[in-house]
Design a protein around this motif. Structure first.
Motif, PDB file in Angstrom:
ATOM      1  N   PRO A  57       0.818  -1.440   0.023  1.00 59.21           N
ATOM      2  CA  PRO A  57       0.079  -0.128   0.072  1.00 59.21           C
ATOM      3  C   PRO A  57       0.704   1.430   0.005  1.00 59.21           C
ATOM      4  N   SER A  58       0.376   2.498  -0.645  1.00 64.43           N
ATOM      5  CA  SER A  58       1.066   3.351  -0.844  1.00 64.43           C
ATOM      6  C   SER A  58       0.058   4.565  -0.863  1.00 64.43           C
ATOM      7  N   ARG A  59       0.407   5.884  -0.407  1.00 62.12           N
ATOM      8  CA  ARG A  59      -0.510   6.839  -0.435  1.00 62.12           C
ATOM      9  C   ARG A  59      -0.480   7.540  -1.650  1.00 62.12           C
ATOM     10  N   VAL A  60       0.117   7.092  -2.543  1.00 60.52           N
ATOM     11  CA  VAL A  60       0.161   7.714  -3.935  1.00 60.52           C
ATOM     12  C   VAL A  60      -0.747   6.604  -4.678  1.00 60.52           C
ATOM     13  N   LEU A  61      -1.624   7.079  -5.480  1.00 60.79           N
ATOM     14  CA  LEU A  61      -2.616   6.071  -6.193  1.00 60.79           C
ATOM     15  C   LEU A  61      -2.441   6.351  -7.550  1.00 60.79           C
ATOM     16  N   HIS A  62      -2.320   5.343  -8.649  1.00 58.99           N
ATOM     17  CA  HIS A  62      -2.384   5.466  -9.897  1.00 58.99           C
ATOM     18  C   HIS A  62      -3.942   5.267 -10.635  1.00 58.99           C
ATOM     19  N   ILE A  63      -4.242   6.102 -11.325  1.00 57.06           N
ATOM     20  CA  ILE A  63      -5.712   6.179 -11.759  1.00 57.06           C
ATOM     21  C   ILE A  63      -5.560   5.980 -13.411  1.00 57.06           C
ATOM     22  N   ARG A  64      -6.211   4.974 -13.989  1.00 57.93           N
ATOM     23  CA  ARG A  64      -6.172   5.177 -15.614  1.00 57.93           C
ATOM     24  C   ARG A  64      -7.569   5.010 -16.020  1.00 57.93           C
ATOM     25  N   LYS A  65      -7.438   5.017 -17.550  1.00 60.27           N
ATOM     26  CA  LYS A  65      -8.594   4.968 -18.371  1.00 60.27           C
ATOM     27  C   LYS A  65      -9.616   6.225 -17.892  1.00 60.27           C
ATOM     28  N   ILE A  66      -9.063   7.442 -17.581  1.00 66.63           N
ATOM     29  CA  ILE A  66      -9.773   8.493 -17.457  1.00 66.63           C
ATOM     30  C   ILE A  66     -10.231   9.120 -18.735  1.00 66.63           C
ATOM     31  N   PRO A  67     -11.469   9.440 -18.793  1.00 70.02           N
ATOM     32  CA  PRO A  67     -11.876  10.025 -20.138  1.00 70.02           C
ATOM     33  C   PRO A  67     -11.319  11.172 -20.433  1.00 70.02           C
ATOM     34  N   ASN A  68     -11.382  11.515 -21.631  1.00 74.20           N
ATOM     35  CA  ASN A  68     -10.859  12.799 -22.190  1.00 74.20           C
ATOM     36  C   ASN A  68     -10.997  14.265 -21.568  1.00 74.20           C
ATOM     37  N   GLU A  69     -12.357  14.329 -21.414  1.00 72.41           N
ATOM     38  CA  GLU A  69     -13.110  15.834 -20.779  1.00 72.41           C
ATOM     39  C   GLU A  69     -13.139  15.745 -19.417  1.00 72.41           C
ATOM     40  N   VAL A  70     -12.779  14.823 -18.582  1.00 73.30           N
ATOM     41  CA  VAL A  70     -12.511  14.813 -17.187  1.00 73.30           C
ATOM     42  C   VAL A  70     -11.590  15.864 -16.560  1.00 73.30           C
ATOM     43  N   SER A  71     -12.180  16.604 -15.691  1.00 73.19           N
ATOM     44  CA  SER A  71     -11.390  17.783 -15.051  1.00 73.19           C
ATOM     45  C   SER A  71     -10.596  17.565 -14.049  1.00 73.19           C
ATOM     46  N   GLU A  72      -9.924  18.353 -13.212  1.00 73.63           N
ATOM     47  CA  GLU A  72      -9.064  18.010 -12.378  1.00 73.63           C
ATOM     48  C   GLU A  72      -9.979  17.942 -10.918  1.00 73.63           C
ATOM     49  N   ALA A  73     -11.082  18.551 -10.820  1.00 72.28           N
ATOM     50  CA  ALA A  73     -11.950  18.488  -9.671  1.00 72.28           C
ATOM     51  C   ALA A  73     -12.546  17.157  -9.653  1.00 72.28           C
ATOM     52  N   GLU A  74     -12.906  16.694 -10.959  1.00 72.97           N
ATOM     53  CA  GLU A  74     -13.649  15.280 -10.821  1.00 72.97           C
ATOM     54  C   GLU A  74     -12.657  14.124 -10.407  1.00 72.97           C
ATOM     55  N   VAL A  75     -11.345  14.388 -10.783  1.00 76.24           N
ATOM     56  CA  VAL A  75     -10.494  13.506 -10.350  1.00 76.24           C
ATOM     57  C   VAL A  75     -10.356  13.419  -8.774  1.00 76.24           C
ATOM     58  N   LEU A  76     -10.192  14.721  -8.368  1.00 75.79           N
ATOM     59  CA  LEU A  76     -10.079  14.822  -7.090  1.00 75.79           C
ATOM     60  C   LEU A  76     -11.089  14.271  -6.143  1.00 75.79           C
ATOM     61  N   SER A  77     -12.342  14.272  -6.814  1.00 68.90           N
ATOM     62  CA  SER A  77     -13.517  13.965  -5.913  1.00 68.90           C
ATOM     63  C   SER A  77     -13.503  12.318  -5.772  1.00 68.90           C
ATOM     64  N   LEU A  78     -12.776  11.702  -6.409  1.00 73.01           N
ATOM     65  CA  LEU A  78     -12.559  10.272  -6.354  1.00 73.01           C
ATOM     66  C   LEU A  78     -11.923  10.051  -4.873  1.00 73.01           C
ATOM     67  N   GLY A  79     -10.945  10.923  -4.334  1.00 73.88           N
ATOM     68  CA  GLY A  79     -10.332  10.581  -3.198  1.00 73.88           C
ATOM     69  C   GLY A  79     -10.780  11.454  -1.951  1.00 73.88           C
ATOM     70  N   LEU A  80     -11.651  12.534  -2.238  1.00 72.22           N
ATOM     71  CA  LEU A  80     -11.982  13.006  -1.246  1.00 72.22           C
ATOM     72  C   LEU A  80     -13.042  12.612  -0.065  1.00 72.22           C
ATOM     73  N   PRO A  81     -13.789  11.561  -0.291  1.00 69.28           N
ATOM     74  CA  PRO A  81     -14.576  11.058   0.699  1.00 69.28           C
ATOM     75  C   PRO A  81     -13.686  10.281   1.700  1.00 69.28           C
ATOM     76  N   PHE A  82     -12.365  10.044   1.438  1.00 68.59           N
ATOM     77  CA  PHE A  82     -11.581   9.122   2.225  1.00 68.59           C
ATOM     78  C   PHE A  82     -10.510   9.812   2.819  1.00 68.59           C
ATOM     79  N   GLY A  83     -10.408  11.261   2.704  1.00 71.13           N
ATOM     80  CA  GLY A  83      -9.474  11.967   3.317  1.00 71.13           C
ATOM     81  C   GLY A  83      -8.949  13.010   2.616  1.00 71.13           C
ATOM     82  N   LYS A  84      -7.875  13.757   3.082  1.00 71.75           N
ATOM     83  CA  LYS A  84      -7.557  14.983   2.460  1.00 71.75           C
ATOM     84  C   LYS A  84      -6.404  14.534   1.334  1.00 71.75           C
ATOM     85  N   VAL A  85      -6.581  15.087   0.104  1.00 77.56           N
ATOM     86  CA  VAL A  85      -5.717  14.678  -1.042  1.00 77.56           C
ATOM     87  C   VAL A  85      -4.737  15.876  -0.875  1.00 77.56           C
ATOM     88  N   THR A  86      -3.485  15.604  -1.087  1.00 76.02           N
ATOM     89  CA  THR A  86      -2.440  16.112  -0.851  1.00 76.02           C
ATOM     90  C   THR A  86      -1.445  16.789  -2.302  1.00 76.02           C
TER      91      THR A  86
END
Length: 551
Positions: A57-86
């Protein structure tokens, strides 16, 4: 789907892996050999091939297959329910990103959650795994201004402590007048609506963290907590006033005054999708006082299916079924009720090839596995028609259920359960049917057809078995006990299979039935496999199922 890409470096970035490391983007070991096994990717069957050695386990996560039009905020929303994204590193040209959580614990919780619930962005599945890198450094990289601005803005909005180490998620600042918790009332409840049904519908609009169902004023209601208030807002706009089924089961949705839910048990009435370690309780979990204050509910959640005799208590919607909201009033999506629905099971009309009734079961104990015990165990949640243990890899099996609803139900209850020392992995198979061996073909008894078995629990329309489907538990319900059998006889019988009996009691009004509590969940599962349909004499065969009660 392409093969699993193990980490950002391994996909052939234009810079090359050495250049990326030297640029200081990531710190930590550069070896990629063990990244594949820790992928949180829903139905990706690659993870079922062997045990593999998962990356640490690592606090750095790798995310793949992200649709082209997705914004930075949308990617961040994946992690926010689980704690602070740094930190966040977007590589839009590669449809990938690195997400750095504040703690390893938060990252582990996130990966565990997305292992059971496939994450989506813009209605497309994406894939999340641990990175072998321990830290992101993006200070000197170009084109990261938007990512950093989004990171600062979103973290400012979620300043509340969102620790998931306890049983409560405390939301931070919410949108004005809006909560991430929805109160849902189902009107005109002609057919049962379950927690699983609600999850599959509402997860289309965002990450569902928790659900509590209850009955108040003779109405089936639920509280549902999203990861983000915006998810709740979108779901309310899209679903309020919609019918789950044609002309019935109308959703009435409002924002709750609560900002978080406290779920104590994971069972058919309540679920915390971020806490897989919660006990199942007795099937009647107590509502947290703060929740009760929010809607004036009684202290005990009652069974919402008391008046729904004859109908299935759970209906599954496979991933990808496409529950789209109709532009005109009517049922939600294409969920018409064919005439056969009145026979006791609700069939999903028009769901197409995604409504698969075949399950892939992996990580079986090859020394213990047999078609019979798979038939008995999966038969608790539906009628098993065929079982095939793979000839060259006996850790894997295909199980064909009577319909897609039963397959979904079996998968939701048995995935992750420990049987004969192995943790089962259950997913939908790509196969539509289980083929029987050709005549004369050597099979070693690994494929069995049970379509005409007298042991099917659900073949009789309106059977009470539909109302008594519960998650695996250490307490078993016994029935069809002949008058001559004593408590000592039954205790000895279960102990003969290696179980330790903790408690036992006959039903006061009917000694044909009893409850027996064993020392562990694994023991109870094995005892059910060994003793269901055991001949007790006097033309009585023991019936064993999981109970919602405790002794």
């Amino acid at each position: 789907m392409d093969g699993i890409v193990t980490d950002l470096i391994a996909v052939g970035l234009k810079r090359g892996s050495d250049e990326l490391l030297s640029a200081g983007v990531v710190n930590g070991p550069s070896t990629m050999s063990n990244s594949t096994a820790a992928t949180a990717n829903g139905n990706d069957t690659k993870k079922f091939k062997g045990d593999g050695s998962p990356s640490a386990p690592s606090r750095v996560l790798h995310i793949r297959k992200i649709p082209n039009e997705v914004s930075e905020a949308e990617v961040l929303s994946l992690g926010l329910p689980f704690g602070k994204v740094t930190n966040l590193l977007m590589l839009k040209g590669k449809n990938q990103a690195f997400l750095e959580m504040a703690s390893e614990e938060a990252a582990v919780t996130m990966v565990n959650y997305y292992t059971t619930v496939t994450p989506h962005l813009r209605n497309q599945p994406i894939y999340i795994q641990y990175s072998n890198h321990r830290e992101l450094k993006t200070d000197n990289l170009p084109n990261q201004a938007r990512a950093q601005a989004a990171l600062q803005a979103v973290n400012a909005m979620h300043t509340g402590n969102m620790s998931l180490t306890g049983s409560t998620v405390n939301e931070g600042a919410l949108l004005a007048g809006q909560s991430s918790v929805l109160r849902i009332i189902v009107e005109n409840l002609f057919y049962p609506v379950t927690l699983e049904v609600l999850h599959q519908i509402f997860t289309k609009y965002g990450t569902v963290l928790k659900i509590i169902t209850f009955t108040k004023n003779n109405q089936f209601q639920a509280l549902l907590q999203y990861a983000d208030p915006m998810h709740a807002h979108h779901a309310k706009l899209a679903l309020d006033g919609q019918n789950i089924y044609n002309a019935c089961c109308t959703l009435r949705i409002e924002f709750s005054k609560l900002t978080s839910l406290n779920v104590k048990y994971n069972n058919d009435k309540s679920r915390d999708f971020t806490r897989l370690d919660l006990p199942s309780g007795d099937g009647q979990p107590t509502i947290d006082p703060s929740v009760a204050a929010g809607f004036g509910a009684p202290g005990i959640i009652s069974n919402p299916y008391g008046g729904a005799a004859g109908f299935a208590p759970a209906i599954g919607f496979p991933h990808g079924a496409g529950l789209s909201v109709q532009p005109v009033p009517g049922g939600l999506g294409h969920l018409g009720l064919p005439p056969g629905a009145l026979g006791g099971r609700l069939a999903m009309h028009g769901m197409g090839p995604t409504a698969n009734s075949v399950l892939l079961v992996s990580n079986l104990n090859p020394e213990k596995v047999s078609p019979h015990w798979l038939f008995i165990l999966f038969g608790v949640y539906g009628d098993v028609h065929r079982v095939k243990i793979l000839f060259n890899k006996k850790e894997n099996a295909l199980i064909q259920m009577a319909d897609a609803n039963q397959a979904q139900l079996a998968m939701s209850h048995l995935n992750g359960q420990k049987v004969y020392g192995r943790v089962l992995r259950v997913t939908l198979s790509k196969h539509q049917i289980v083929q029987l061996p050709r005549e004369g073909q050597e099979d070693q008894g690994l494929t069995k057809d049970y379509s005409s078995s007298p042991l099917h629990r659900f073949k009789k329309p309106g059977s009470k078995n539909f109302q008594n489907i519960f998650p695996p538990s250490s307490t078993l319900h016994l029935s069809n006990i002949p008058p001559s059998i004593t408590e000592e006889d039954l205790k000895n019988l279960f102990e003969s299979t290696g179980s330790s009996v903790k408690a036992f009691k006959f039903f006061l009004k009917d000694r044909k039935m009893a409850l027996i509590q064993l020392s562990s969940l694994e023991e109870a599962i094995q005892a059910l496999i060994d003793l269901h349909n055991h001949d007790l004499g006097e033309n009585h065969h023991l019936r064993v199922s999981f109970s919602k009660s405790t002794i």
